[in-house]
Design a protein around this motif. Structure first.
Motif, mmCIF file in Angstrom:
data_model
loop_
_atom_site.group_PDB
_atom_site.id
_atom_site.type_symbol
_atom_site.label_atom_id
_atom_site.label_comp_id
_atom_site.label_asym_id
_atom_site.label_seq_id
_atom_site.Cartn_x
_atom_site.Cartn_y
_atom_site.Cartn_z
ATOM 1 N N GLU A 1 13.979 41.990 28.283
ATOM 2 C CA GLU A 1 14.411 41.834 29.636
ATOM 3 C C GLU A 1 15.141 43.093 29.999
ATOM 4 O O GLU A 1 16.495 43.152 29.398
ATOM 5 N N PHE A 2 14.553 43.982 30.732
ATOM 6 C CA PHE A 2 15.259 45.193 31.262
ATOM 7 C C PHE A 2 16.530 45.020 31.813
ATOM 8 O O PHE A 2 16.419 44.309 33.012
ATOM 9 N N THR B 1 9.881 46.068 29.109
ATOM 10 C CA THR B 1 9.316 44.875 29.786
ATOM 11 C C THR B 1 7.792 44.725 28.950
ATOM 12 O O THR B 1 7.513 43.480 28.652
ATOM 13 N N GLY C 1 12.120 51.490 31.095
ATOM 14 C CA GLY C 1 12.362 50.291 31.416
ATOM 15 C C GLY C 1 11.141 49.580 31.418
ATOM 16 O O GLY C 1 10.999 48.360 30.854
ATOM 17 N N PRO C 2 9.820 50.065 31.697
ATOM 18 C CA PRO C 2 8.498 49.455 31.570
ATOM 19 C C PRO C 2 8.077 48.972 30.229
ATOM 20 O O PRO C 2 7.500 48.233 29.967
ATOM 21 N N LYS D 1 17.767 41.115 25.749
ATOM 22 C CA LYS D 1 18.257 41.655 27.291
ATOM 23 C C LYS D 1 18.773 43.024 26.563
ATOM 24 O O LYS D 1 19.557 43.098 25.779
ATOM 25 N N LYS E 1 11.748 41.749 21.924
ATOM 26 C CA LYS E 1 11.022 40.558 22.368
ATOM 27 C C LYS E 1 12.226 39.507 22.622
ATOM 28 O O LYS E 1 12.764 39.132 21.572
ATOM 29 N N THR F 1 11.267 49.221 20.739
ATOM 30 C CA THR F 1 9.991 48.809 21.284
ATOM 31 C C THR F 1 9.164 48.850 20.391
ATOM 32 O O THR F 1 8.135 48.078 20.031
#
Length: 191
Positions: free
Chosen positions: A150-151, A145, A141-142, A133, A130, A124
């Motif tokens: 796409e978590f 996102t 997870g946040p 999946k 970006k 990330t």
């Protein structure tokens, strides 16, 4: 012989370093375990994270893991794949610009990448999720996102593959995680 770059660091998750490193060597890859600011022969401390019914994992001292290659000697173009261990190490490894550049190389060249648990924090920070999946430890997870990924919420022993990327929530997924990475590397194992 294919070469795999294995990114780890102090207080990485013990199983997520020891087990994949040994599994990849077992099938014949030349695996270079590295950590920024450390050289071949230096060791890192690991932590054992366990799921014991608490709201989050517990943490206990793990083993010392001896690095077999110097971070400063890495020539990223020499590697066929990248594995990123989880644990607490990714939260500080992602602050290293050279780490982020290494990761970006594997995505820009579409080479296989495997990241587990909190290792996804490096992805990330590198800006490579970006439109992808992927999965991670649920607490990450946040971040997936927010970074435009796409978590995917999957069982803790599962692996998720999106193109050249395989991700898993945590160490119980080692069999599926490594199996999917081996497929991306073009390996076949006959029994």
């Amino acid at each position: 012989m294919k070469k795999v770059l294995f990114l780890t660091g102090d207080f990485t998750e013990d199983y997520e370093t020891m087990v994949p490193f040994q599994m990849l060597e077992m099938v014949g890859y030349d695996v270079h375990a590295v950590c920024p600011d450390k050289k071949k022969g230096d060791s890192i401390k690991t932590a054992i994270h366990d799921f014991e019914g608490d709201q989050t994992y517990t943490e206990k001292p793990g083993h010392n893991f001896v690095l077999n290659y110097s971070f400063d000697a890495v020539k990223v173009e020499d590697y066929d794949g990248l594995v990123i261990a989880g644990g607490r190490a990714p939260e500080y490894l992602r602050l290293n610009p050279k780490v982020l550049e290494l990761v970006k190389h594997f995505f820009s060249t579409n080479k296989p990448v495997a990241a587990i648990c909190h290792g996804i924090q490096i992805l990330t920070a590198a800006g490579v999720v970006k439109g992808r999946k992927l999965t991670a430890y649920p607490a990450v997870g946040p971040e997936v996102t927010l970074a435009g990924g796409e978590f995917q919420s999957i069982p803790v022993d599962g692996a998720y593959v999106d193109g050249n990327l395989v991700t898993s929530p945590a160490w119980p997924a080692h069999p599926s995680f490594i199996r999917e990475f081996l497929k991306l590397m073009g390996a076949t194992i006959k029994i």
